[in-house]
Write a protein that holds these residues in place. Structure first.
Motif, mmCIF file in Angstrom:
data_model
loop_
_atom_site.group_PDB
_atom_site.id
_atom_site.type_symbol
_atom_site.label_atom_id
_atom_site.label_comp_id
_atom_site.label_asym_id
_atom_site.label_seq_id
_atom_site.Cartn_x
_atom_site.Cartn_y
_atom_site.Cartn_z
ATOM 1 N N GLY A 149 0.775 -1.238 0.000
ATOM 2 C CA GLY A 149 0.000 0.000 0.000
ATOM 3 C C GLY A 149 0.799 1.276 0.000
ATOM 4 N N SER A 150 2.127 1.204 0.025
ATOM 5 C CA SER A 150 2.929 2.425 0.078
ATOM 6 C C SER A 150 2.729 3.249 -1.193
ATOM 7 C CB SER A 150 4.410 2.078 0.252
ATOM 8 O OG SER A 150 4.908 1.393 -0.872
ATOM 9 N N GLY A 151 2.641 4.555 -1.020
ATOM 10 C CA GLY A 151 2.505 5.465 -2.151
ATOM 11 C C GLY A 151 1.090 5.656 -2.654
ATOM 12 N N THR A 152 0.148 4.810 -2.234
ATOM 13 C CA THR A 152 -1.207 4.917 -2.779
ATOM 14 C C THR A 152 -1.949 6.141 -2.251
ATOM 15 O OG1 THR A 152 -2.047 3.423 -1.074
ATOM 16 C CG2 THR A 152 -1.421 2.446 -3.182
ATOM 17 N N GLY A 153 -1.609 6.568 -1.036
ATOM 18 C CA GLY A 153 -2.285 7.731 -0.465
ATOM 19 C C GLY A 153 -2.073 8.984 -1.289
ATOM 20 N N GLU A 154 -0.824 9.244 -1.687
ATOM 21 C CA GLU A 154 -0.524 10.416 -2.501
ATOM 22 C C GLU A 154 -1.220 10.326 -3.860
ATOM 23 O OE1 GLU A 154 3.357 12.692 -4.473
ATOM 24 O OE2 GLU A 154 3.641 10.931 -3.192
ATOM 25 N N LEU A 155 -1.217 9.126 -4.440
ATOM 26 C CA LEU A 155 -1.895 8.926 -5.713
ATOM 27 C C LEU A 155 -3.381 9.241 -5.603
ATOM 28 C CD1 LEU A 155 -2.354 7.790 -8.585
ATOM 29 C CD2 LEU A 155 -2.287 5.486 -7.597
ATOM 30 N N LEU A 156 -4.026 8.714 -4.574
ATOM 31 C CA LEU A 156 -5.463 8.912 -4.419
ATOM 32 C C LEU A 156 -5.803 10.358 -4.066
ATOM 33 C CD1 LEU A 156 -6.360 5.603 -2.572
ATOM 34 C CD2 LEU A 156 -6.884 6.198 -4.933
ATOM 35 N N ASP A 157 -4.936 11.023 -3.301
ATOM 36 C CA ASP A 157 -5.159 12.438 -2.996
ATOM 37 C C ASP A 157 -5.284 13.260 -4.270
ATOM 38 O OD1 ASP A 157 -5.141 12.046 -0.271
ATOM 39 O OD2 ASP A 157 -3.040 12.619 0.002
ATOM 40 N N ASP A 158 -4.355 13.029 -5.200
ATOM 41 C CA ASP A 158 -4.370 13.790 -6.450
ATOM 42 C C ASP A 158 -5.490 13.316 -7.380
ATOM 43 O OD1 ASP A 158 -2.221 15.183 -5.503
ATOM 44 O OD2 ASP A 158 -0.719 14.116 -6.691
ATOM 45 N N LEU A 159 -5.781 12.017 -7.327
ATOM 46 C CA LEU A 159 -6.827 11.465 -8.187
ATOM 47 C C LEU A 159 -8.176 12.104 -7.905
ATOM 48 C CD1 LEU A 159 -7.886 9.251 -10.203
ATOM 49 C CD2 LEU A 159 -8.237 7.818 -8.182
ATOM 50 N N VAL A 160 -8.584 12.136 -6.641
ATOM 51 C CA VAL A 160 -9.928 12.650 -6.320
ATOM 52 C C VAL A 160 -10.036 14.146 -6.606
ATOM 53 C CG1 VAL A 160 -10.421 10.834 -4.635
ATOM 54 C CG2 VAL A 160 -9.335 12.952 -3.870
ATOM 55 N N LYS A 161 -8.904 14.877 -6.552
ATOM 56 C CA LYS A 161 -8.937 16.303 -6.901
ATOM 57 C C LYS A 161 -9.252 16.491 -8.381
ATOM 58 C CE LYS A 161 -5.545 17.667 -3.384
ATOM 59 N NZ LYS A 161 -4.150 18.157 -3.168
ATOM 60 N N ALA A 162 -8.839 15.507 -9.198
ATOM 61 C CA ALA A 162 -9.041 15.625 -10.648
ATOM 62 C C ALA A 162 -10.415 15.156 -11.092
ATOM 63 C CB ALA A 162 -7.961 14.825 -11.379
ATOM 64 N N LEU A 163 -11.142 14.468 -10.239
ATOM 65 C CA LEU A 163 -12.455 13.956 -10.634
ATOM 66 C C LEU A 163 -13.451 15.105 -10.731
ATOM 67 C CD1 LEU A 163 -12.701 10.689 -8.496
ATOM 68 C CD2 LEU A 163 -12.083 10.913 -10.908
ATOM 69 N N PRO A 164 -14.303 15.091 -11.746
ATOM 70 C CA PRO A 164 -15.250 16.197 -11.940
ATOM 71 C C PRO A 164 -16.319 16.228 -10.862
ATOM 72 C CG PRO A 164 -15.728 14.406 -13.469
ATOM 73 C CD PRO A 164 -14.448 14.034 -12.773
ATOM 74 N N GLU A 165 -16.790 17.411 -10.581
ATOM 75 C CA GLU A 165 -17.914 17.558 -9.669
ATOM 76 C C GLU A 165 -19.178 17.182 -10.413
ATOM 77 O OE1 GLU A 165 -17.868 18.184 -6.500
ATOM 78 O OE2 GLU A 165 -15.685 18.422 -6.437
ATOM 79 N N ARG A 166 -19.958 16.284 -9.818
ATOM 80 C CA ARG A 166 -21.159 15.806 -10.479
ATOM 81 C C ARG A 166 -22.380 16.581 -10.017
ATOM 82 N NH1 ARG A 166 -19.722 13.459 -15.028
ATOM 83 N NH2 ARG A 166 -18.315 11.693 -14.734
ATOM 84 N N GLU A 167 -23.335 16.712 -10.944
ATOM 85 C CA GLU A 167 -24.602 17.326 -10.568
ATOM 86 C C GLU A 167 -25.336 16.425 -9.600
ATOM 87 O OE1 GLU A 167 -26.851 18.093 -14.012
ATOM 88 O OE2 GLU A 167 -25.402 19.477 -14.898
ATOM 89 N N GLU A 168 -26.090 17.039 -8.737
ATOM 90 C CA GLU A 168 -26.883 16.267 -7.786
ATOM 91 C C GLU A 168 -27.913 15.441 -8.529
ATOM 92 O OE1 GLU A 168 -26.507 15.987 -4.491
ATOM 93 O OE2 GLU A 168 -24.710 17.243 -4.662
ATOM 94 N N GLU A 169 -28.208 14.285 -7.975
ATOM 95 C CA GLU A 169 -29.210 13.420 -8.578
ATOM 96 C C GLU A 169 -30.589 14.071 -8.537
ATOM 97 O OE1 GLU A 169 -29.244 9.231 -7.352
ATOM 98 O OE2 GLU A 169 -27.437 9.706 -6.254
ATOM 99 N N ASP A 170 -31.410 13.646 -9.464
ATOM 100 C CA ASP A 170 -32.795 14.088 -9.466
ATOM 101 C C ASP A 170 -33.473 13.614 -8.189
ATOM 102 O OD1 ASP A 170 -35.718 13.246 -11.449
ATOM 103 O OD2 ASP A 170 -35.333 14.891 -10.058
ATOM 104 N N ASN A 171 -33.930 14.583 -7.405
ATOM 105 C CA ASN A 171 -34.528 14.235 -6.119
ATOM 106 C C ASN A 171 -36.028 13.995 -6.216
ATOM 107 O OD1 ASN A 171 -32.104 14.357 -4.600
ATOM 108 N ND2 ASN A 171 -32.225 16.603 -4.585
ATOM 109 N N SER A 172 -36.487 13.645 -7.381
ATOM 110 C CA SER A 172 -37.903 13.355 -7.555
ATOM 111 C C SER A 172 -38.348 12.278 -6.575
ATOM 112 C CB SER A 172 -38.147 12.878 -8.993
ATOM 113 O OG SER A 172 -39.452 12.367 -9.117
ATOM 114 N N GLU A 173 -39.542 12.453 -6.066
ATOM 115 C CA GLU A 173 -40.067 11.480 -5.119
ATOM 116 C C GLU A 173 -40.531 10.199 -5.807
ATOM 117 O OE1 GLU A 173 -43.067 13.314 -2.786
ATOM 118 O OE2 GLU A 173 -41.713 14.756 -1.834
ATOM 119 N N LEU A 174 -40.603 10.219 -7.125
ATOM 120 C CA LEU A 174 -41.025 9.018 -7.836
ATOM 121 C C LEU A 174 -39.971 7.919 -7.688
ATOM 122 C CD1 LEU A 174 -42.478 10.375 -11.201
ATOM 123 C CD2 LEU A 174 -43.733 9.530 -9.216
ATOM 124 N N PRO A 175 -40.421 6.677 -7.466
ATOM 125 C CA PRO A 175 -39.458 5.573 -7.410
ATOM 126 C C PRO A 175 -38.780 5.371 -8.757
ATOM 127 C CG PRO A 175 -41.715 4.742 -7.380
ATOM 128 C CD PRO A 175 -41.802 6.225 -7.230
#
Length: 435
Positions: A149-175
């Motif tokens: 597991g060495s080195g994975t923390g730094e990789l994941l820190d930078d990875l999640v910063k690069a991931l796009p911000e997603r729009e919130e899901e449709d909160n419709s009450e319909l199933p």
């Protein structure tokens, strides 16, 4: 909507080991399914509070180098097309190989964030050996060891910063009901048969998942959003792998729905790929209805009666056997509305809330009559239980020694909950906690 991260590279560089370590290191992991197509893996993980879906595209060698090169192209192009970010894994022990360069050429043409993970750098003496990988032309380079597991923390820190911000899901009450399954199982035909020629569609909405379409269905007193995972935009530059896209659409749809309508071709059987989609839904705590389509085409019905076929399916999905199975024919529209009625019932079961007083009144006498077995001469005493405020049925049983309650007794409690309260088609989670 979660981002997708693909782990790509040639065989034997440690992709699967890295994948397994990553999904197991976070408590938020929901699922990991292997063997859906060849040796691909699909999972959900999070890092620093940001969730993402993870794909290990797998690597394999068949035949000559030319055949392998074609497979590498297909795997990597599929990953590039579907993923928001890509982890490109290489092996410091073997250095830069021709196959690494082939993958790198494809990745450099993409506009996706690429993170070069140099695996097996588990000693200081190998740090200098990793420098040659700069020749591949990637700025984001990380020395890691998938074993420790060495080195994975730094990789994941930078990875999640690069991931796009997603729009919130449709909160419709319909199933939301998602129709999933293997290609050519009848998903599109099922949806078209439900909608009918008059097309009882209020609106078509671009789905929260890229290749899904939400259709608001309002007919015969039912109202819900029907998620069609059958449709897929044409990939002009991608050699389409039907099974890959089938599973990826299923993964995305399962993450954002309430009930899964799992359709399979009865003439082909309830095979391993269908089972893996089933377990993906189960581990995500979604309601499930199984539809055996094309039952009218099964020739030998004497040796394959409904009862026998249903028994076979339940054997494949043990121990979660409390799942409705409906035998349908989309072609003749046989029982397709029964399928929808069943899906609505499963949704209601998933949303069911049992009063704490009623739950204790029913369960405590059962527990008193059949208490957990003693462990190391110590007795578990369960005094109280309650349903937790989760979107799916989950229950907490408070006792003095929760660590001594083993899985067989948890299954016993789950079975008793199912016997006394209708949770057909819905996974149940049972917790034992310190009083």
């Amino acid at each position: 909507m979660m981002s997708i991260v693909a782990v790509v590279g040639r065989p034997n560089v440690g992709k699967s080991t890295f994948f397994n370590r990553l999904i197991q290191r976070r408590e938020a992991i929901v699922d990991a399914v292997s063997g859906v197509t060849r040796d691909r893996h699909y999972g959900k993980s999070d890092w620093n509070g940001k969730e993402f879906s993870l794909i290990d595209t797998g690597g394999y060698v068949k035949g000559s180098d030319d055949i392998f090169e074609a497979e590498i192209d297909k795997q990597v192009e599929l990953a590039i097309d579907e993923a928001d970010a890509i982890i490109f894994m290489v092996d410091v022990e073997s250095g830069v190989t021709g196959m690494d360069e082939d993958v790198a050429k494809l990745l450099r043409r993409s506009k996706k964030p690429i993170f070069l993970a140099i695996n097996k750098v588990d000693a200081a003496s190998r740090v200098n050996d990793a420098l040659e990988f700069y020749s591949l032309g990637f700025e984001n380079q990380y020395n890691i060891s998938s074993i420790n597991g060495s080195g994975t923390g730094e990789l994941l820190d930078d990875l999640v910063k690069a991931l796009p911000e997603r729009e919130e899901e449709d909160n419709s009450e319909l199933p939301r009901f998602a129709v999933v399954g293997r290609p050519n199982a009848g998903k599109s035909s099922f949806i078209n048969a439900l909608i009918g020629k008059d097309r009882y569609i209020v609106t078509d909405i671009a789905g929260t998942t890229r290749d899904s379409i939400d259709t608001k269905y309002d007919r015969f007193g039912f109202e819900f959003n029907l998620v069609d995972t059958a449709g897929i935009r044409k990939k002009s530059k991608v050699k389409e792998d039907l099974e890959f896209y089938s599973v990826m659409r299923s993964v995305r749809a399962i993450e954002h729905c309430d009930v899964i309508i799992l359709i399979f071709d009865a003439t082909r059987g309830f095979d391993g790929q269908v089972e893996n989609i089933f377990w993906l839904a189960q581990r995500n705590n979604k309601g499930i209805v199984i539809l055996a389509n094309k039952w009218d085409l099964v020739e030998d019905k004497e040796s394959s009666s409904v009862k026998d076929y249903e028994k076979y399916i339940r054997q494949q999905i043990e121990p979660f056997v409390d799942v409705p199975i409906v035998f349908i024919s989309v072609l003749t529209k046989q029982r397709i509305f029964k399928a929808i009625e069943t899906a609505v019932e499963v949704y209601q079961n998933r949303s069911k809330k049992v009063k704490t007083s009623e739950l204790n009144e029913v369960m405590l006498p059962i527990i008193q009559a059949y208490p957990p077995p003693a462990y190391k001469a110590k007795y578990v005493k369960i005094k109280f239980c309650t349903q937790l405020p989760t979107p799916y049925p989950s229950f907490a049983f408070f006792c003095n020694l929760p660590q001594y309650v083993k899985d067989p007794y948890k299954r016993f409690i789950e079975n008793k909950l199912r016997e006394n309260f209708d949770f057909s088609g819905v996974p149940i989670t049972v917790y034992f906690r310190k009083k």
